[in-house]
Each structure stands twice: as C-alpha cells, then as structure tokens.
Scaffold this active site. Structure first.
Site, PDB file in Angstrom:
ATOM      1  N   GLU A  32       0.885  -1.171   0.000  1.00 18.29           N
ATOM      2  CA  GLU A  32       0.000   0.000   0.000  1.00 18.29           C
ATOM      3  C   GLU A  32       0.921   1.218   0.000  1.00 18.29           C
ATOM      4  O   GLU A  32       1.482   1.581   1.039  1.00 18.29           O
ATOM      5  CB  GLU A  32      -0.895  -0.032   1.241  1.00 18.29           C
ATOM      6  CG  GLU A  32      -1.859  -1.208   1.262  1.00 18.29           C
ATOM      7  CD  GLU A  32      -3.161  -0.902   0.511  1.00 18.29           C
ATOM      8  OE1 GLU A  32      -3.536   0.279   0.467  1.00 18.29           O
ATOM      9  OE2 GLU A  32      -3.772  -1.846  -0.026  1.00 18.29           O
ATOM     10  N   CYS A  84      -1.740   8.943   2.630  1.00 17.84           N
ATOM     11  CA  CYS A  84      -1.453   8.381   1.300  1.00 17.84           C
ATOM     12  C   CYS A  84      -2.475   8.808   0.250  1.00 17.84           C
ATOM     13  O   CYS A  84      -2.166   8.817  -0.938  1.00 17.84           O
ATOM     14  CB  CYS A  84      -1.406   6.865   1.389  1.00 17.84           C
ATOM     15  SG  CYS A  84      -2.848   6.163   2.210  1.00 17.84           S
TER      16      CYS A  84
END
EC number: 1.2.1.3
Lengths: 484, 484
Positions: free
Chosen positions: A218, A253
C-alpha cells in the site's frame, strides 16, 4: 530503565520458528480463536481510546477528533464487520463444473497462508497497524507486526496493548527501525503486507522475491484533484480542505496532492479556499489545535525545501509560514509552480497544495496520465459525461468523485494501488482474502471413465476429444456411453 | 544483442502507444483478437501438431487434448463471457453515505509480459495471452527456446492473425529474458521453475510490477487402497495416464510420487506394469504415444536422479535411458530414501517413486515435510481422510479421485501457493489476473454535513462517533438536541 535489547537475525529466526510452530499446531485455525482475538482488539479500542489519543498527540500532534474517528472508530467498525461476517468469509465457495470434468463437484476453500508480516506506517500508526492485522487474524494466520519507529509513542503503546491482550504464541509486535526490519525481511514469510513509500516498497518486494513470498504494497503517489467550474464550489473546497489539512495535515497516502482547474476558474477556487480555510482554522492557523503537526524535523526540512525552491517560493498565494521548533507549516496554497519543480515531482505528504491552471479541463487528463499512477484521483463536477470519462480513463488505485478520501471507510470497496501506488488491496472481505490462499478442490467420482483419456492414441479418440471441447451434445453422449 | 535491445525498446514503445490510443479497451476489439486466435489454431492444427511432435514427440491426440483443445475452449469461453466479465460490480454503501454510489471496474494494467514454458508451449503461451487480451492489455509474449518449432510457429503466425501493434512475439532464451526484465512492465506472467520465478520477481520488484508466477512442485498422489479397492483399475489407469500420458511426466501438475500403505504397494506395482504396456506397448520408445524428454540436459538430470545407488536399488520397473533418443523408460521406484535427491526436487520426468507408509494417514506428515505443491491428488472414499487432507496440507489445489483434470475446470482458479507460485488464472480468473480492480466512489455535492468540518467541538465529535457506529437513531436525537 533497561537498555533496549537488540533484535537481530537470530531473534528474527527464533520468532518465526516459534510462530510457525504455533501455526502448525493449529492454534490460529479455529473460528473460536480468531473471534477471541478480534474481540480482544475491540476491547483495546473500547478501553484504551484515551491512551491512543494521547500517543497520537505525542507522535503527531493529531487532534482528538481525527484520532478518535479516523483511527479508533474506523478500527472498531473493521473489527465488528469481521466478527459479523467471519463465518461467511470462512465458508467454502461452490464452483461450477463443466461437461469436460463431469461427473464432479468443485469448491474453493479459503485457508490461511501461515505466518505473515505486517509493516505499518507512521501517519496513521494505529489504523495502519491493526487494520491489516484484523485481516491476518480473520484469515487464520499467525502475525508479526512491525509498527513505524517514526511514531514511537504509538509503537510502544501498540506493543504493550497487543502483548497484554492478544495470544502471544501467535501474534507478536516487534518494535524497531531499519536494523530490525532488515532482520525480519531476511526470514521466510508466507505473506508480507507493507504500508509506506514506493522506494521502500521495492526493497520489501525484492526481499520477498528471495522466498517467493506474495506481497501487498500500500504505497502512495500524487493524488490529483480536478475541479470543474460546473460544481458546487463551497462544498468542493470544504471537502478538499477537510481531506487535506483535516487528515493528518496532508500527511496521508490519499491526501489531495495538487489541484487541476482552468485558468478562468482558479481565482474563484483560491478565494473560496482562503475563505473556508479561515473558517476552519482561524486567522492564525499556526495556532489552530485542529491540525496535526509535521511528524519530525526530517520531514519538516523536506517540505521546507519544496517551498524554498527557486520558481516555487514566489508562487505562494496563501500561507507559507514555517516554525521549525514546533514543527508547523501553515496551510499553504501555491499557484502554477513549474511542472518539473521538486514539489511537482514527489508526493508532497504535507500541508502544501499547488494549484495548476489549464486552458481547458481536457488537459488535466494528459497531466495526470504523464505521471505515475496515484493511489487516488479526485474529480469535482456535476457533469455526468466528465465523471464517466474520468472514471474510465484515469488509472489510479481508486477514483472518488465529489468527495475526498471517504472511500477508505467503505468496506465494500477494495482499497489499494496500481503501478507506483502499489499492488493488492484490503478492507472488509478484501482483507480476509488478502491473507488467504484460495485452494481449488475438485471431487471426482471413480465412475464415468472414458477410454478417450488414455493412450494408445488414435484418430477416433481425437474426434471424440474435439467433440467434448466443442461441447457438441450428441457427440458427448456417445463418448459418455462409451460408444463410437 | 544490441539489435535485440532495440527491438524490445521499439516494441514496448509501440505497444504503449497502442494502449494509450485506447484501441484495446473496446470489447469488440478484444473479442476479434481472441476470435483470431481461435481461427489461428483451427486453421493450423496440423502445423501445430507437427511442431509439437518435432519439439517433444507429442502425439497429435495428446497435443489436441492438452494444448489445442484447451486453447480453443479458453478462447470460446472468453468470447462468450467477456461482456459479463467486464461489467462493473456495484457495491452497497452504508446508509450514512446516501446517496453516494460505489462500484468496482476492471481496467487493464497496460502493457504486459507473458513468459511461457516449453512443455506445453502452445497452451501456456496462448492461454495467458487470451487472458491478457480479454482484460484489454497490449501483450508481449516470449515463448521458450526449448520448444523451438512451437516458438517459431507462434512468432511467425501470430503476426499474421493478430493486431501486431498490440500483440507481439519474441523468441529467445535467458539472454532475451534478461533484456526484457530490465524494462518496466505493467504486469508479468511467468510459467516455469521456482528458481527462475525468484529471478523474475526480483526484477519485477525494481519497477513495482505485479506478477503471477505459475511454478511447480512435487505433486503427491495418495492412494487409500482400503477405501477404493473396488475401483482400483480406474485408479491405476488414472495415475498412469496422469504420469506418462501428459508430456511424459513433464507437467507442473504431473503425478510426482505416490503414497500407499506398504501391504498394497505390490498390488499397485503389479497393476501399473500391464497398464503401462497397454498404453505404450512392449517398446514404449517406439509407441509414438510417449512424449520425449525436452533435451539432453534434462535426460542427464533424470539420469543423475537415478544414479544414486540407493535409488538404483529401488527400481522395480524400467530404468533404461537412451540419451540420443531423448528417452527415459517409464520407471517405477519402490521406497527410494526420503532424503535422496529424487525425493527432494520436482522430478519432471517419467520416473514414479512409490513411497510406502504403515498407515495411509501418515502420508499427510510426509507431504508436509516438502514445499507446498501445485496440486495434491488423493484416491480415497474416506471422508475423514479427505477432511484431514484439506485442512492439514496446503497446495494450489486438491483433487480427489482423479489427477490433472482440475486443469480443465474453468470455474476453479489455477495457481500455486508458497514455492508453487503466486496468483492464478483460467476462466474468469485469467481476466482478473490481468486487470486492476479500480474502486470508484461517487459522492453527492448536495447533502453536506457540517459535522465533517473543522473547527472541531464536542458536538461534531459525538456526531461522527455515532455516524460511524451507524447508530442512526441516536444520531437523530443528537441533531434534535435530545442527546448530549
């Protein structure tokens, strides 16, 4: 205070051996064990929220609401979902068989991979540690969690709480930095789940390759926000602000990294942003308690450098104040920085928001496409056609129209990247699947054998095989009845 | 090599350009390409069978059953199902998010690399190729140099049938593979050995390229003589067919070794011998129905496996080798030592060790001392044993009462776990293998909740907490001022 024990290769090896023994003994396989562990995680969320909030304040200056909502509440929901659905998730899935394998029945059985490693990040240290662990445990694995050393209070609290509540014969926390992570990565894991940067993602995958260990990475990227003039500007701007500065101060993110809008519309966007920023954070945002600080001086200096670059520093239209001692940078908006500037070349991960103006919105597709695929791409518009085009032609981990980051909370959508922003996905059942091997099982009968399968081969057998493949019903009957 | 480097770069450039043009996104284009593959195989059946005979001494019936027929079926299924596969999957969202909508769409990765193998050079090239095209990618196929005629056929014929700007074929060995792996691909699909799998994954890690690795392992076959004795004839035929009838033991899912209770081993051997004779006659070398060993290197490898004196002593049938004719006689071993080389590496040839146990339940322990294989086979009617095998062993797949045939079952994912691989394909799994599952969330600009935005206060915190718990009633009370 006792000196911290060094965790090296030998410790890592013993750790994995221990956990593998527990796994082989069947400790983690049963439904009961998994449910017990998940319930303990729920107790951690229910009984220790104040400590979690305090640790996050120490590490990141995170406001209570963000900690409570974006870390603890999200986790609570994730655990409850797993508890509710686990029986369903664990059940085998029936698969259809075809005439070529008749008579048979088939199913897909989910089984744990074994002993897995979760390496988490510093920006949402609880969420990004425990959410993958929920997946690992639900799927029946033994798991080692390595929290980020850049959020030390959270790391220590995680280690303490998980040791206190969870079954340490199968769930462990290893605190540490590069040395410890390297030692862990040399071991053979059955899966590695990593949240962090693309640069380290490469290191993780290269280490995993030595053992053919599958990975979920991720990662991040520059998540663009396209703002169409055909939108509700106030709502748009508020959502962008809440998604950027309201989520760990841009250090997420899926943070809106930069905005793309038309030359014509940009002034309106900037004015609206200035107005709402003041509503949210007051006239002196440096003193607002509603934003996280910059995590440490390394990142502060990195962000400073982005702002101070020639051709960039003069593009600031709002904010720009810096306070190194308190690790604060004001919400800053920049207008039309050069495309090859540092700030447009790396993921910002901070409170700086460049706005790039275009002659027409069409150009935004090219700008986005010319860059590595981000984790998220955002669009604000009422225009149905534009939404459709954006969703189908922009490649990103996920696309959100008319909102920011909310898709993280939706357990029915897979959350993950593509290209530079990562591989694999999780959340909801996708977490369970990420940590499972889907084993194909075929049950055949010992009856119903046709000579066509075996040597010696002949033209006749060839004809029959062709019929089977073409699924010609008459020829098949002939084959099955042993005729022809 | 310089010329090859340029060819690769030029090919990549053209494929990326084609992908960017959007041509491969059209379902019509994809179906046309897959249809062309179907036509190509149908039009050239004789040429293909001839190439396979040249390369591996494969009989045309075997070639059809294992390669051409498989490809024809894969193509038919893909064309018939593509519309269904490409439909976006709608996700339910919690009430709190109303009227937001969520869905997942499958989008092609982009430009993908398929590295195929020599043992089933046609199906292991075209099956993944069909998957990649079905998902809308541009593809480069590198066929194996160890099956030169099949490789040459593909290199010459694919351009005559398919869109050469989108689908390309390169021939060559490790040096060409090395050049290819230096470049960035959006996905790599590899069929081959675990050793090379590691190299592929390490190279992919440099570019964060997701991989599917279809590797191998020692596929064990448990024969629970007690519970299947009534059908022992079928069992023996299936085992013999699964060992020598499909590329002469050189398949990733070949029966590698058999496990049986000691007292029944002689029966099994006594039945295998005439079965082999019935398949291949008195002189298998001349039957025309037994594929050859790939090359001298592999003959020597198999010879070396047999050269261990303890293994030599265990030969109960066969054992002769003719290196010039690339021939190793169908060979049966009885209880070669478990620590011999032949019992610790994938045999990939016509040698069948039979390992005896006192109680068939012990087979599970033996299987678990080895890396997870691609397939486990078990001939048994004992439900208890079936359950134990499923829950106490791990493999890509498990097939009860047959061998090899799971390959034909499209509804089952085909792939390994651990040393036997990462990822899966066949049927819709092929489409998924080459797709990025992109989450799309569409929010509404209409309904906006003040509670989402700073400045934070207790009301907003409580509101959001309740919202997350989906405690809608309490939420309403809060908003009506009836809850503190």
């Amino acid at each position: 205070m006792a000196a911290k024990k060094m965790f090296g290769a030998a410790n890592a090896s013993i750790l994995v051996t221990d956990l593998r023994r527990s796994f082989d003994d069947g400790v983690t396989r049963g439904y009961e064990w998994r449910v017990t562990q998940l319930k303990k995680l729920l107790i951690i969320c229910d009984n220790h929220e104040p400590e979690i909030v305090a640790a996050l304040r120490d590490d990141l200056g995170k406001p209570e609401l963000e900690s409570s909502v974006y870390e603890v509440s999200l986790l609570r929901n994730s655990i409850k979902l797993a508890l509710k659905q686990l029986k369903n998730w664990m059940a085998p899935e029936k698969a259809k068989t075809s005439l070529t394998t008749f008579p048979a029945s088939a199913e897909i059985v989910s089984e744990p991979l074994g002993v897995v490693l979760v390496i988490s990040a510093w920006n949402y240290p609880f969420l990004l540690s425990i959410d993958p662990v929920i997946g690992a445990i639900s799927a029946g694995n033994a798991v080692v969690l390595k929290p980020s050393e850049l959020a030390p209070a959270s790391s220590a609290l995680l280690a303490k709480l998980m040791e206190q509540y969870l079954d340490s014969s199968a769930v462990r926390v290893v605190e540490g930095a590069v040395t410890e992570t390297t030692a862990l990565l040399e071991q053979k894991w059955d899966k590695i789940f990593y949240t962090g940067s693309s640069k380290i993602g490469r290191v993780i995958m290269a280490a995993a390759a030595k053992h053919l260990t599958p990975v979920v990475l991720e990662l991040g990227g520059k998540s663009p926000v396209v703002v169409d003039s055909d939108t509700d500007l106030k709502v748009t701007v508020r959502r962008i602000i809440a998604g950027k500065w309201g989520c760990n101060n841009g250090q997420a993110c899926v943070s809106p990294d930069y905005i793309l809008t038309t030359k014509e519309y940009a002034p309106k966007v900037i004015d609206a942003m200035k107005k709402e920023l003041e509503t949210f954070y007051g006239k002196n945002p440096m003193e607002s308690k509603d934003m996280s600080r910059i995590v440490n001086s390394t990142h502060f200096d990195r962000l400073s450098k982005l702002l101070d670059e020639k051709e960039v520093s003069d593009k600031i239209v709002y904010g720009g104040e810096k306070d190194r001692e308190n690790l604060k940078i004001a919400p800053t908006i920049l207008l039309d920085v050069p495309l090859d500037s540092l700030i447009m070349s790396e993921e910002i991960f901070g409170p700086l928001l460049p706005i790039l103006t275009l002659n027409n919105l069409e150009e935004s597709f090219d700008v986005i496409r010319s860059r590595p695929k981000p984790l998220a791409a955002y669009l604000f518009t009422h225009n149905k056609k534009l939404k459709e085009r954006f969703a189908t032609t922009v490649s990103a981990g996920g696309i959100v129209v008319n909102d920011i980051a909310v898709h993280l909370a939706l357990h029915t959508l897979p959350f993950g990247g593509v290209g530079e922003s990562g591989m694999g996905a999780y959340h909801g059942k996708f977490s369970f699947d990420a940590f499972s091997h889907k084993k194909a099982v075929l049950y055949r009968s010992l009856f119903g054998d046709s000579a066509v399968r075996y040597p010696p081969y002949s033209r006749g057998k060839l004809r029959l095989l062709k019929a089977l493949v073409d699924s010609n019903i008459f020829d098949i009957f002939k084959v099955l009845l042993g005729l022809s | 090599m310089e010329a090859m480097k340029e060819t690769v770069e030029e090919s990549l450039r053209e494929m990326r350009e084609t992908f960017a043009s959007g041509r491969t996104r059209s379902l019509k284009w994809r179906k046309a390409q897959i249809g062309a593959i179907y036509e190509m195989v149908k039009d050239n059946e004789d040429k293909i069978c001839n190439a396979l005979f040249q390369d591996l001494g494969k009989h045309s019936t075997e070639a059809f059953r294992d390669e051409l027929g498989v490809v024809l079926r894969t193509a038919t299924v893909a064309i018939n199902c593509l519309d269904k596969w490409a439909v976006p999957k709608h996700s339910k969202l919690p009430l709190l998010f109303y009227p937001a909508k969520g869905k997942v769409i499958s989008e092609p990765y982009g430009t993908v690399l398929v590295l195929s193998s020599w043992n089933f050079p046609i199906s292991l090239s075209l099956d993944p190729l069909i998957g990649a095209i079905a998902a809308g990618n541009t593809v480069l196929l590198k066929s194996s140099e160890l099956s030169p005629n099949a490789s040459a056929f593909l290199a010459k014929t694919i351009p005559a049938y398919l869109d050469t700007k989108a689908i390309k074929v390169i021939e060559g060995g490790p040096d060409v593979a090395t050049i290819l792996l230096q470049h960035q691909w959006d996905k790599i699909f590899f069929t081959g050995s675990p050793k090379i799998g590691r190299i592929i994954m390490a190279a992919a890690a440099q570019h964060l390229t997701p991989v599917t690795l279809e590797l191998g392992g020692k596929c064990p076959t448990i024969v629970d003589h007690l519970t299947i004795s009534k059908n022992i004839k079928s069992v023996v035929k299936r085992i013999a067919g699964g060992k020598w009838g499909s590329c002469n033991g050189q398949a990733c899912i070949s029966v590698d070794y058999v496990l049986i209770e000691k007292s029944f081993a002689p029966t099994l051997i006594d039945m295998l011998k005439p079965t082999i004779k019935s398949f291949f006659g008195e002189i298998p070398k001349e039957s025309g129905c037994l594929s050859r060993i790939a090359n001298k290197q592999h003959v020597r490898r198999l010879s070396r496996l047999l050269s261990d004196p303890r293994v030599q002593a265990s030969i109960v049938y066969g054992g002769s080798i003719d290196e010039d004719k690339l021939y190793v006689e169908p060979t049966i071993l009885l209880d070669p030592p478990l620590d011999s080389e032949i019992m610790n590496e994938e045999i990939f040839g016509p040698i069948l060790p039979i390992i005896t146990v006192r109680d068939i339940q012990e087979s599970i322990g033996i299987i678990n001392t080895k890396p997870k294989p691609l397939a486990i086979y078990a001939f048994t009617n004992d439900e208890n044993l079936k359950t134990r095998i499923l829950s106490e062993t791990s493999s890509g797949s498990v097939t009860f009462n047959d061998v090899m045939i799971q390959y034909m079952c499209d509804a089952l994912p085909f792939g390994g776990v651990g040393e036997s691989g990462i990822g899966r394909y066949h049927g819709k799994y092929s489409f998924d293998c080459f797709s990025h599952e992109k989450a799309i969330m569409e929010g509404s600009l209409g309904m906006d909740l003040e509670a989402r935005y700073p400045p934070w206060n207790n009301f907003k915190l409580t509101f959001i907490r309740l919202a997350f718990r989906e405690a809608y009633f309490k939420l309403i009370l809060l908003m009506l001022g009836l809850k503190r």
